[in-house]
Design an enzyme around this catalytic site. Structure first.
Site, mmCIF file in Angstrom:
data_model
loop_
_atom_site.group_PDB
_atom_site.id
_atom_site.type_symbol
_atom_site.label_atom_id
_atom_site.label_comp_id
_atom_site.label_asym_id
_atom_site.label_seq_id
_atom_site.Cartn_x
_atom_site.Cartn_y
_atom_site.Cartn_z
ATOM 1 N N CYS A 114 129.381 -8.448 -0.801
ATOM 2 C CA CYS A 114 129.690 -8.355 0.637
ATOM 3 C C CYS A 114 128.438 -8.402 1.504
ATOM 4 O O CYS A 114 128.517 -8.689 2.698
ATOM 5 C CB CYS A 114 130.472 -7.082 0.929
ATOM 6 S SG CYS A 114 132.091 -7.073 0.163
ATOM 7 N N HIS A 251 129.578 -6.061 8.892
ATOM 8 C CA HIS A 251 130.479 -6.497 7.825
ATOM 9 C C HIS A 251 131.839 -5.864 8.092
ATOM 10 O O HIS A 251 131.927 -4.688 8.449
ATOM 11 C CB HIS A 251 129.916 -6.039 6.477
ATOM 12 C CG HIS A 251 130.869 -6.249 5.343
ATOM 13 N ND1 HIS A 251 131.522 -7.459 5.144
ATOM 14 C CD2 HIS A 251 131.300 -5.416 4.364
ATOM 15 C CE1 HIS A 251 132.305 -7.343 4.087
ATOM 16 N NE2 HIS A 251 132.195 -6.124 3.601
ATOM 17 N N ASN A 281 138.749 -7.895 4.655
ATOM 18 C CA ASN A 281 137.372 -7.960 4.148
ATOM 19 C C ASN A 281 137.188 -9.297 3.427
ATOM 20 O O ASN A 281 137.747 -9.508 2.354
ATOM 21 C CB ASN A 281 137.144 -6.785 3.202
ATOM 22 C CG ASN A 281 135.728 -6.743 2.645
ATOM 23 O OD1 ASN A 281 134.959 -7.698 2.782
ATOM 24 N ND2 ASN A 281 135.385 -5.634 2.016
HETATM 25 O O1 UT7 Z 1 133.009 -4.605 1.349
HETATM 26 C C1 UT7 Z 1 132.417 -3.720 0.478
HETATM 27 C C2 UT7 Z 1 132.432 -2.402 1.056
HETATM 28 N N1 UT7 Z 1 133.750 -1.844 0.949
HETATM 29 C C3 UT7 Z 1 133.951 -0.676 1.448
HETATM 30 O O2 UT7 Z 1 133.023 -0.138 2.010
HETATM 31 C C4 UT7 Z 1 135.274 -0.031 1.305
HETATM 32 C C5 UT7 Z 1 135.079 1.423 1.487
HETATM 33 N N2 UT7 Z 1 136.285 2.222 1.335
HETATM 34 C C6 UT7 Z 1 137.336 2.169 2.174
HETATM 35 O O3 UT7 Z 1 137.414 1.351 3.068
HETATM 36 C C7 UT7 Z 1 138.400 3.232 2.025
HETATM 37 O O4 UT7 Z 1 137.930 4.224 1.149
HETATM 38 C C8 UT7 Z 1 139.746 2.697 1.505
HETATM 39 C C9 UT7 Z 1 140.436 1.909 2.592
HETATM 40 C C10 UT7 Z 1 139.528 1.836 0.294
HETATM 41 C C11 UT7 Z 1 140.670 3.872 1.142
HETATM 42 O O5 UT7 Z 1 140.849 4.717 2.253
HETATM 43 P P1 UT7 Z 1 140.661 6.299 2.087
HETATM 44 O O6 UT7 Z 1 140.988 6.899 3.377
HETATM 45 O O7 UT7 Z 1 139.278 6.539 1.542
HETATM 46 O O8 UT7 Z 1 141.776 6.680 1.064
HETATM 47 P P2 UT7 Z 1 141.643 7.336 -0.401
HETATM 48 O O9 UT7 Z 1 141.011 6.373 -1.355
HETATM 49 O O10 UT7 Z 1 141.017 8.680 -0.274
HETATM 50 O O11 UT7 Z 1 143.134 7.489 -0.788
HETATM 51 C C12 UT7 Z 1 144.020 8.379 -0.043
HETATM 52 C C13 UT7 Z 1 145.413 8.227 -0.599
HETATM 53 C C14 UT7 Z 1 145.471 8.329 -2.130
HETATM 54 O O12 UT7 Z 1 146.663 9.017 -2.447
HETATM 55 P P3 UT7 Z 1 146.620 10.573 -2.860
HETATM 56 O O13 UT7 Z 1 145.740 10.635 -4.075
HETATM 57 O O14 UT7 Z 1 146.046 11.283 -1.672
HETATM 58 O O15 UT7 Z 1 148.052 10.884 -3.121
HETATM 59 C C15 UT7 Z 1 145.595 6.888 -2.557
HETATM 60 O O16 UT7 Z 1 146.252 6.759 -3.797
HETATM 61 O O17 UT7 Z 1 145.920 6.933 -0.269
HETATM 62 C C16 UT7 Z 1 146.432 6.319 -1.448
HETATM 63 N N3 UT7 Z 1 146.331 4.870 -1.301
HETATM 64 C C17 UT7 Z 1 147.280 4.145 -0.718
HETATM 65 N N4 UT7 Z 1 148.447 4.458 -0.151
HETATM 66 C C18 UT7 Z 1 149.194 3.479 0.386
HETATM 67 C C19 UT7 Z 1 145.319 4.054 -1.708
HETATM 68 N N5 UT7 Z 1 145.604 2.790 -1.376
HETATM 69 C C20 UT7 Z 1 146.827 2.816 -0.761
HETATM 70 C C21 UT7 Z 1 147.648 1.824 -0.194
HETATM 71 N N6 UT7 Z 1 148.799 2.192 0.367
HETATM 72 N N7 UT7 Z 1 147.294 0.506 -0.171
#
Ligand code: UT7
Length: 324
Positions: A114, A251, A281
Site C-alpha cells: 500500500c 492512502h 483500499n
Molecule cells: O492499506 C494497508 C493498511 N491497512 C490498514 O491500515 C487497515 C487497518 N485496520 C482497519 O482499517 C480496521 O482495523 C478494520 C476496518 C480492518 C477493522 O475495524 P476495527 O474497528 O479495528 O474492528 P475489529 O477488527 O476490532 O473488529 C471488531 C468486530 C469483531 O467482532 P467481535 O470480536 O468484537 O465480536 C470482528 O469480528 O467486528 C468484527 N468484524 C466484522 N463485522 C462485520 C470484522 N470484520 C467485519 C465485517 N462485518 N466485515
C-alpha cells in the site's frame, strides 16, 4: 539552480464494475452499516474477468500523458507500483511500456504494497535528481480483488481495484521550499511486523498466489502513529511544518485512520482528499487515484503544498512533501 521533479500530469482509471457494500451481505456475515461506520467505504470497483493490472495501468498512464499534453515518446522511464502483477515476471511496467508503444527507455516495478506509490515516486524523483531521466511515468495499479479470500469478512470488504498515474518532469528551479515539485521524502520499513498484513502464498513458498491476511486492529493503531511521524519527518526535511500544508492526500485504507492522522497534524478535514468511500483500499493505486480525482475536481492549485502518506504490508510506510 536546483533540479526538481515536478508533476506535469495526472490521470486514473477505474474498472467499470462497481460493487456496493450490500453485495457482501449475501456472501459473509457483514452489513453495509458495519462497513460504512468502521471504514468509511461505501463501494469499490472490481476488475472484470480477464482484465489485468497492466490494462488498468495503461489506461491511467494514457490519461496522465493527455493531462500533461505529452506523448509516449516524451517519456524516458516507467516506474510502476503494484502487489498484483499480471505475471510473476516480467515486470508489469514493461507490459505497460509495450501497450503504450514505448520502444526506448526502461521500465520496472516497485513492491511496497500500500506504500508502493510513495516508494515509486521517491525512486522516480531520485532518477530525475541524478540526471538519468527527464520525464518519468509513475503508476500505482492493482487488481487487489484477486488476492481476497471472499470468506474472510475482516478483509474482503476492504479492498478494490484501480490505477492512477502521474508524469514527473525535471525542472531547474531555485532550490528553496517555495519551488514546485517534490521537496522531501521519508521512507521506512520494518520486516518484524510482517504478520500484521501479508499474503500467504508466493512463487518460492507455496507456488500459489495466496490471499490477504490481516490483523486489522493492531495495524490500525500503528498506522495513525507512523503516518503522523513520517509526515512530520518529511515536512521537517523540507523545512516546513503542519501550518504550511494545503492538502493531505493520504492512502485511502480507512476513514478513521485518515481522520486520526489529520487531527494529529492539526489539518482540518476540508483540506484532506478523501476517496475511500468510492474506491475502498486500492493499495498502491489509492494515492494517485485520489490525486487525480482531486485534480479533476479543480481542488489542487499551482503552488499548493501537498503531503502524501501511506502504510502497508511489510510493514512499509512513508511520506512525500511536494508543491503542485
Ligand atoms: O492499506 C494497508 C493498511 N491497512 C490498514 O491500515 C487497515 C487497518 N485496520 C482497519 O482499517 C480496521 O482495523 C478494520 C476496518 C480492518 C477493522 O475495524 P476495527 O474497528 O479495528 O474492528 P475489529 O477488527 O476490532 O473488529 C471488531 C468486530 C469483531 O467482532 P467481535 O470480536 O468484537 O465480536 C470482528 O469480528 O467486528 C468484527 N468484524 C466484522 N463485522 C462485520 C470484522 N470484520 C467485519 C465485517 N462485518 N466485515
Amino acid at each position: 539552480m536546483t533540479r526538481r521533479a515536478v508533476i506535469r500530469g495526472v490521470g486514473h482509471y477505474l474498472p467499470e464494475r462497481v460493487v456496493p457494500n450490500s453485495w457482501f451481505e449475501s456472501i459473509v456475515d457483514t452489513s453495509d452499516e458495519w462497513i460504512r461506520t468502521r471504514t468509511g467505504i461505501e463501494r469499490r470497483h472490481f476488475a472484470a474477468e480477464g482484465e489485468t493490472t497492466s490494462q488498468l495501468a495503461t489506461r491511467a498512464a494514457r490519461a496522465a500523458l493527455e493531462d500533461a499534453g505529452m506523448e509516449v515518446g516524451d517519456i524516458d522511464a516507467i516506474v510502476l507500483a503494484t502487489t498484483t502483477p499480471d505475471l510473476t515476471f516480467p515486470a508489469t511496467a514493461t507490459m505497460v511500456q509495450r501497450a503504450l508503444g514505448m520502444t526506448r527507455g526502461f521500465a520496472f516495478d516497485v513492491q511496497a504494497v500500500c506504500a508502493g506509490f510513495i516508494f515509486a515516486l521517491t525512486n522516480a524523483n531520485a532518477l530525475i535528481l541524478s540526471g538519468q531521466v527527464e520525464r518519468v511515468l509513475v503508476i500505482g495499479a492493482e487488481t487487489f480483488s484477486r488476492l481476497l479470500d471472499m470468506n474472510d469478512r475482516a478483509t474482503c470488504v476492504l479492498f478494490g481495484d484501480g490505477a492512477g498515474a502521474v508524469v514527473l518532469e525535471a525542472r531547474a528551479l531555485s532550490g528553496t521550499n517555495a519551488d514546485r515539485g517534490i521537496l522531501a521524502a521519508d521512507l521506512h520499513s520494518d520486516g518484524r511486523d510482517r504478520e500484521m498484513l501479508y499474503v500467504d502464498g508466493g512463487p518460492s513458498t507455496t507456488g500459489t498466489t495466496g490471499v490477504v491476511k490481516m490483523l486489522g486492529n493492531q495495524l490500525f493503531r500503528k498506522a495513525v502513529e507512523r503516518l503522523t511521524e513520517t509526515a512530520h519527518r518529511a515536512l521537517g526535511k523540507a523545512g516546513l511544518s503542519d501550518n504550511d500544508v494545503d492538502w493531505i492526500i493520504p492512502h485511502q485504507a480507512n476513514i478513521r485512520i485518515i481522520q486520526g492522522t489529520a487531527k494529529r497534524m492539526g489539518v482540518p478535514m476540508e483540506r484532506v482528499i478523501v476517496t475511500v468511500q468510492d474506491h475502498g483500499n486500492t493499495s498502491a493505486a489509492s494515492i494517485p487515484l485520489a490525486m487525480s480525482v482531486a485534480h479533476r475536481q479543480g481542488k489542487l492549485r499551482q503552488g499548493d503544498l501537498i503531503v502524501t502518506e501511506a502504510i502497508g504490508g511489510g510493514l512499509s510506510w512513508g511520506a512525500l512533501v511536494l508543491r503542485w
